[in-house]
Scaffold this motif. Structure first.
Motif, PDB file in Angstrom:
ATOM      1  N   VAL A  96     -11.984  29.172  -9.424  1.00 46.20           N
ATOM      2  CA  VAL A  96     -12.129  28.972 -10.873  1.00 46.20           C
ATOM      3  C   VAL A  96     -11.943  30.304 -11.602  1.00 46.20           C
ATOM      4  CG1 VAL A  96     -13.773  28.412 -12.691  1.00 46.20           C
ATOM      5  CG2 VAL A  96     -13.547  26.913 -10.711  1.00 46.20           C
ATOM      6  N   ALA A  97     -12.537  31.367 -11.037  1.00 45.20           N
ATOM      7  CA  ALA A  97     -12.371  32.688 -11.655  1.00 45.20           C
ATOM      8  C   ALA A  97     -10.892  33.042 -11.736  1.00 45.20           C
ATOM      9  CB  ALA A  97     -13.130  33.742 -10.859  1.00 45.20           C
ATOM     10  N   GLY A  98     -10.169  32.774 -10.658  1.00 46.85           N
ATOM     11  CA  GLY A  98      -8.737  33.055 -10.651  1.00 46.85           C
ATOM     12  C   GLY A  98      -8.003  32.256 -11.713  1.00 46.85           C
ATOM     13  N   ALA A  99      -8.368  30.967 -11.836  1.00 43.78           N
ATOM     14  CA  ALA A  99      -7.684  30.110 -12.808  1.00 43.78           C
ATOM     15  C   ALA A  99      -7.955  30.574 -14.233  1.00 43.78           C
ATOM     16  CB  ALA A  99      -8.122  28.656 -12.621  1.00 43.78           C
ATOM     17  N   VAL A 100      -9.227  30.930 -14.499  1.00 43.47           N
ATOM     18  CA  VAL A 100      -9.572  31.387 -15.850  1.00 43.47           C
ATOM     19  C   VAL A 100      -8.834  32.684 -16.165  1.00 43.47           C
ATOM     20  CG1 VAL A 100     -11.440  32.291 -17.269  1.00 43.47           C
ATOM     21  CG2 VAL A 100     -11.794  30.231 -15.894  1.00 43.47           C
ATOM     22  N   GLY A 101      -8.844  33.591 -15.200  1.00 40.28           N
ATOM     23  CA  GLY A 101      -8.141  34.854 -15.402  1.00 40.28           C
ATOM     24  C   GLY A 101      -6.659  34.631 -15.643  1.00 40.28           C
TER      25      GLY A 101
END
Ligand SMILES: Nc1ncnc2c1ncn2[C@@H]1O[C@H](COP(=O)(O)OP(=O)(O)OP(=O)(O)O)[C@@H](O)[C@H]1O
Ligand SMILES: [Mg+2]
Lengths: 323, 527
Positions: free
Chosen positions: B513-518
Motif C-alpha cells: 500500500v505504501a508503494g501504491a500511495v507513493g
C-alpha cells in the motif's frame, strides 16, 4: 464576446528537480483548433512542461489547466480526450508494430479503424514486424499513427518527427493538417523549424524554463525585416531616407546601380515603387527568415524578443540567399 | 589489428559501468571470503573435517549438487564442496552479465552509435567490454586466493582453486561476447548463456555420478578437474583459457564484420493485430511478465524435479548418518519431511527472486519511457499498478504450486510410494507471505524511492544468504530473524504458526500500500 476556453493554460509554471530548475515561470496557452508550435533549445523544458500539462509530473509552482481542469488530479479522465507521443518513443520490443498500435490505441480509448488502416498505408509501416526489428524511424511511426488515428480532441506531440525521412515528414504534415481541419487541437514541440513554419498557427518559444515569446507567425515575422537586393538602370532616388529602410548600401556595377537594404514589411510597397521608378533590372526580395528569429531566441543571452526588431546582422547575409 | 580508440572506449565503458561492476565484484568477494571464513571457523579440527568428508562422499546426492571434490578431507576441500553449487552459477553469471551489460545492451540503447560514429573501430566496444570484464574477474580471483590463504588454506592450492573459478568465469565472458554478436538483444545473451550454463551443470553432475569422461565436456568439470585440493593439475587451466580466448577472438572477428544493430539471428513476422486480451491492462501486464514467469518457473521446476527424483538417495544418505545430515543442515530424523522442507526453501527463494525481478521490470517500463505512454491514456496509475500486482502475485503462486507438484511427483517416482501432495503444497504455500513481503518491499521502493530500487536486490541477496547459509554458519538469532523465511517455521518439518504468517502478510500488505500511495503521488518518469 467571450474568448473560447483555452485547451491548455499554464501560468508561471516552475519545476525543480533537486538542484536543477527545469521550469522558471513558464507561460503557455493553447486555444481550441490551433496547431501550436512549442520551441526551445535542448533542455529548455519542453518535455517537462508537456509532462506537467498531462499530469504525469506535478509542478512545483504556478498554475496549469488542461481543458479547464487540474491535470494532476484528474489525469485519467482528461486523458480520454487526448493522444500523446512522447519525446523518446519506447515500445515493447517483443510485440509487433500492429499489436503496439492496438495496445496504445486501447489506452487512448480506441482508434478510428479506417484512419488506422489509411495511416499504416500512408506511412508505409509493416505492422507484422516486431518492434525490436524496426528502425528508429519505424518505431516513431508506430507512436505517431497511434496518436493520429485516435479519436482525440487534443494531440500532444513531443518532437514527433525525429527519425522520419523527408517523405514521411511530408506525410506527417499532411495528416496533421487534416486532423486540424477535423477540429483537433495540436501542441507540437519540435526542433524542425520548417515543420513548425508549415504547420503552426501560433508558436511559443521558451528558453531556460521561461517563455521568451509567444504569438502568431505573422506577429513574430513583424519583428523581422525583409531583405531587398535590386539592380536598377538608374540610381533609385531617396531610398536611403525612405521610411522603414535601413542598412542601405548602393554602388555602381557594370553601368547599373546595385542596391541592398532591409525594410520592414509595412513599407515594402513604397520602396518597390521607388525601385520601379529607377527601372528594375533584377530584383530579389528575401522574406523574413524564421530560422533567424528562432536562432536569436535560442541564442544564449539575447533579451526577450519584444525588446525591438532584429538587426540585419542577426538575420545573416541576405545576399547569400539571393544568389 | 590496431585497436583504434580502444583507450577512449575503455574510459567510456568504465565510467558508465564502474558502479555496477564494483558492486558485483565486491559483493562476490565479500560473499566468498566471508563464507570461507565461517567454514574455517566451523571446521577447525582435523576430526571435524574428516567427519564432514566421510558424510558428503557417502552418497551421490551431494555429488550431483556440489560436484566431486578431490581432496575433500581438508579445509580447502570443504570450502570447495560448500561452494560447489553457488560458484557454479555465480562466477559464470559474473562473466555473462558484465559482458552483456557492456556490449549488447549498450548497442540496443543506441549509445554505441554515437561512439562508433567517432574514430572507434567496430570491434572495439566488444574488446573493451571483454577487457573490463576480465579485469573484474582477475580482481575477484586474486582477492579470493588471498582470502583463502588468510584462513589457513595452503597458498598454492588457494591460488589454483581461485584460478580455476576465474577461468570458469572467463569462459562464460567469452561465450557471452560471442552470443552478443549472434543474438539481437541482451535478453538473448542472458537466456542462451544461462541455458548453456544449465547444460554444463547437468553434464558435470552426470559425469561426476557416473565417474566418466562426461565431466570433461563441461566448463564446470574443467574447474573441478584442476583438483586444487587433490593432485593439483595446473595444466587443466589451459583448457578454459584456450576456449575463452577462442570465443573472445571469434566475437571480436564477428563484431568487426557485421553492421551495427544487426545480428546473425533475425526475427520473423508476427500478428498484425492485438487481441482484445492484450489490449486490456491485465493482458498487457501478462505479456510483459510472461517470459520471466516461465524462466523462473523453469528454474524452480528443474530444481524441484532434481531434488524430488533424488529423494531416495537423499533418504539413504541421511538416515542413520548424522554427519551427512549435518552437511545438509538437517537432523536426519524425518528425512522425507526434511527433504521437502529444504526444497521448499529453495523454491521460496526462486519465487521471491521472480517477485523482485518483476517489480524491477516495472521500473524498467518507467526508465524506458513506456510507462509514460501508458499513463497518458485513460488508465489510472492505480489500475495500472493493480494489473501488474495481480499478474506478479499470480506468477509467484504459479511458481510455488507447480514446482511443489513436480517435487511431489519426483519424490513419488523416486521412493516408489505415494506422497502426501497436500502436505507438499501446503509447505510451499506457507512461504507465500514471506515471498510477498520481499515483493512488497520492492514495490515500496518502486513507489517511494525508485532510484533506490537496486536495494531490493540487496534484500533478496541477504534473505538468500541468511536462509541457506545462516543456520550452518550459526549466525546470531537476530540476524536470522531478519529474513522473513526464518519465521515460516520450515514446513513440513517444523510447525507453522498462523500468527507469524498473518504478521508477515500484514507487513507485506502495508509495504504494498505504501508503494501504491507513493507511486500515485510521484512524478512519472522519475529518472
Ligand atoms: N526527472 C528529471 N530529473 C532531473 N532533471 C530533469 C528531469 N527531467 C528533466 N530534467 C532537467 O530539466 C531540464 C529540462 O528538460 P526537458 O527534458 O524538459 O527539456 P527539453 O526542452 O524537452 O529538451 P530537448 O529539446 O532536449 O528534448 C533539463 O535541464 C533536464 O536535465
Ligand atoms: Mg524533450
Amino acid at each position: 464576446m467571450t474568448a473560447p476556453q483555452p485547451v491548455i493554460r499554464a501560468q508561471g509554471l516552475t519545476k525543480t528537480f533537486g538542484q536543477v530548475r527545469a521550469l522558471d515561470g513558464l507561460d503557455l496557452e493553447v486555444t481550441p483548433g490551433e496547431v501550436h508550435g512549442f520551441l526551445g533549445p535542448n533542455g529548455a523544458g519542453k518535455s517537462t512542461t508537456i509532462r506537467i500539462v498531462l499530469g504525469l509530473i506535478r509542478a512545483s509552482g504556478g498554475h496549469v489547466e488542461l481543458f479547464g481542469r487540474d491535470p494532476w488530479r484528474q489525469a485519467a479522465t482528461l486523458h480520454e480526450r487526448l493522444a500523446y507521443v512522447a519525446g523518446d518513443v519506447a515500445l515493447w520490443s517483443g510485440l509487433t508494430g500492429g499489436q503496439c498500435l492496438d495496445v496504445l490505441g486501447a489506452t487512448q480509448g480506441g482508434l478510428d479503424e479506417a484512419r488506422r488502416t489509411a495511416l499504416i498505408e500512408r506511412f508505409e509501416l509493416d505492422p507484422t514486424k516486431r518492434i525490436r526489428d524496426y528502425s528508429k524511424g519505424n518505431r516513431q511511426k508506430v507512436a505517431l499513427i497511434a496518436a493520429l488515428a485516435a479519436d482525440a480532441e487534443l494531440l500532444v506531440l513531443d518532437e514527433p518527427t525525429s527519425g522520419l525521412d523527408p517523405l514521411m515528414e511530408q506525410a506527417f504534415q499532411e495528416v496533421v493538417r487534416e486532423r486540424r481541419k477535423d477540429g483537433c487541437t495540436v501542441l507540437l514541440s519540435s526542433h524542425i523549424l520548417g515543420e513548425v513554419e508549415a504547420l503552426a498557427d501560433r508558436v511559443t518559444i521558451i528558453r531556460r524554463g521561461r517563455t521568451v515569446t509567444s504569438g502568431t507567425l505573422a506577429e513574430l515575422r513583424r519583428h523581422t525585416r525583409t531583405h531587398v537586393h535590386a539592380v536598377t538602370v538608374d540610381a533609385p532616388a531617396g531610398l536611403a531616407d525612405a521610411p522603414g529602410v535601413a542598412d542601405y548600401v548602393s554602388e555602381r556595377l557594370d553601368g547599373h546601380a546595385d542596391s541592398r537594404f532591409t525594410i520592414d514589411a509595412a513599407h515594402l510597397d513604397d520602396s518597390v515603387g521607388r525601385l520601379h521608378a529607377a527601372r528594375i533590372h533584377t530584383l530579389t526580395v528575401t522574406p523574413p527568415s524564421l530560422d533567424a528569429l528562432f536562432l536569436r531566441s535560442y541564442d544564449g543571452d539575447a533579451g526577450p524578443l519584444d525588446a525591438g526588431p532584429l538587426d540585419a546582422s542577426e538575420l545573416g547575409e541576405p545576399a547569400e540567399a539571393a544568389r | 589489428m590496431t585497436a583504434t580508440g580502444l583507450r577512449a572506449m575503455l574510459g567510456v565503458q568504465w565510467r558508465t559501468h564502474r558502479r555496477g561492476t564494483l558492486v558485483w565484484v565486491l559483493a562476490l568477494i565479500a560473499l566468498m571470503v566471508g563464507t570461507a571464513g565461517s567454514i574455517a571457523g566451523l571446521y577447525n579440527t582435523p576430526e571435524k573435517i574428516h567427519t564432514y568428508a566421510q558424510a558428503v562422499t557417502a552418497g551421490d546426492a551431494l555429488v550431483v549438487i556440489n560436484g566431486r571434490v578431490e581432496g575433500i578431507d581438508s579445509l580447502g576441500g570443504i570450502i570447495a564442496d560448500e561452494f560447489g553449487f553457488f560458484a557454479a552459477f555465480l562466477l559464470p553469471l559474473l562473466g555473462i552479465s558484465l559482458v552483456a551489460l557492456m556490449t549488447r545492451s549498450e548497442e540496443e540503447a543506441g549509445r554505441l552509435e554515437a561512439v562508433l560514429a567517432g574514430r572507434v573501430a567496430r570491434y572495439v566496444p566488444v574488446l573493451a567490454g571483454l577487457t573490463i570484464a576480465s579485469a573484474a574477474i582477475v580482481v575477484t580471483t586474486v582477492a579470493f586466493a588471498l582470502g583463502l590463504t588468510a584462513f589457513g588454506v595452503p597458498a598454492t592450492r588457494s591460488i589454483l582453486y581461485a584460478a580455476s573459478l576465474g577461468t570458469l568465469a572467463f569462459v562464460f565472458a567469452g561465450f557471452a561476447a560471442l552470443l552478443a554478436q549472434v543474438t539481437l538483444h541482451s535478453r538473448g545473451v542472458y537466456t542462451w548463456g544461462l541455458l548453456i550454463l544449465a547444460g554444463a551443470y547437468v553434464l558435470r553432475g552426470v559425469g561426476d555420478v557416473t565417474k566418466t569422461w562426461v565431466t570433461w565436456l563441461s566448463p564446470l568439470g574443467w574447474a573441478e578437474k584442476a583438483a586444487p585440493f587433490g593432485d593439483m593439475r595446473w595444466w587443466t587451466l589451459l583448457i578454459p583459457l584456450t576456449v575463452a580466448c577462442l570465443f573472445a577472438a571469434l566475437a571480436v572477428l564477428v563484431a568487426g564484420r557485421r553492421d551495427l544493430g544487426s545480428a546473425l539471428v533475425g526475427g520473423g513476422a508476427g500478428p498484425a493485430r492485438a487481441t482484445s486480451w492484450l489490449r486490456s491492462p491485465i493482458g498487457l501486464a501478462t505479456a510483459i511478465h510472461r517470459a520471466s514467469i516461465l524462466a523462473w518457473l523453469a528454474g524452480a521446476v528443474i530444481l524441484a524435479g532434481t531434488m524430488g527424483s533424488l529423494a531416495q538417495q537423499f533418504i539413504d544418505a541421511v538416515l542413520g548418518n548424522p554427519a551427512m545430515a549435518a552437511a545438509f543442515g538437517v537432523s536426519g530424523a524425518q528425512p522425507v519431511d526434511e527433504m521437502v522442507a529444504l526444497t521448499q526453501l529453495y523454491i521460496a527463494i526462486i519465487a521471491t527472486g521472480f517477485a523482485v525481478q518483476a517489480v524491477g521490470s516495472l521500473r524498467g517500463e518507467e526508465t524506458a519511457g513506456r510507462l509514460e505512454m501508458q499513463l497518458s491514456g485513460r488508465l489510472s496509475r492505480l489500475r495500472w499498478l493493480a494489473a501488474h500486482g495481480l499478474v506478479i502475485v499470480t506468477g509467484v503462486v504459479i511458481i510455488v504450486l507447480v514446482s511443489s507438484v513436480v517435487l511431489a511427483a519426483g519424490m513419488a517416482w523416486s521412493m516408489g510410494t505415494p506422497v502426501n501432495l497436500g502436505l507438499v503444497l501446503w509447505a510451499g504455500a506457507a512461504y507465500l507471505p514471506a515471498e510477498l513481503l520481499v515483493g512488497g518491499l520492492a514495490l515500496a521502493l518502486f513507489g517511494l524511492r525508485p532510484r533506490a530500487f537496486p536495494a531490493a536486490w540487496g534484500a533478496l541477496a541477504s534473505v538468500t544468504f541468511i536462509a541457506f547459509l545462516g543456520p550452518g554458519l550459526k549466525l546470531p538469532a537476530w540476524l536470522l530473524d531478519l529474513a522473513p523465511t526464518t519465521h515460516i517455521g520450515s514446513p513440513p518439518l517444523g510447525t507453522v504458526e498462523a500468527g507469524q504468517l498473518v504478521v508477515l502478510g500484514a507487513i507485506a500488505a502495508t509495504l504494498g500500500v505504501a508503494g501504491a500511495v507513493g507511486f500515485r503521488r510521484r512524478g512519472v518518469p522519475q529518472s
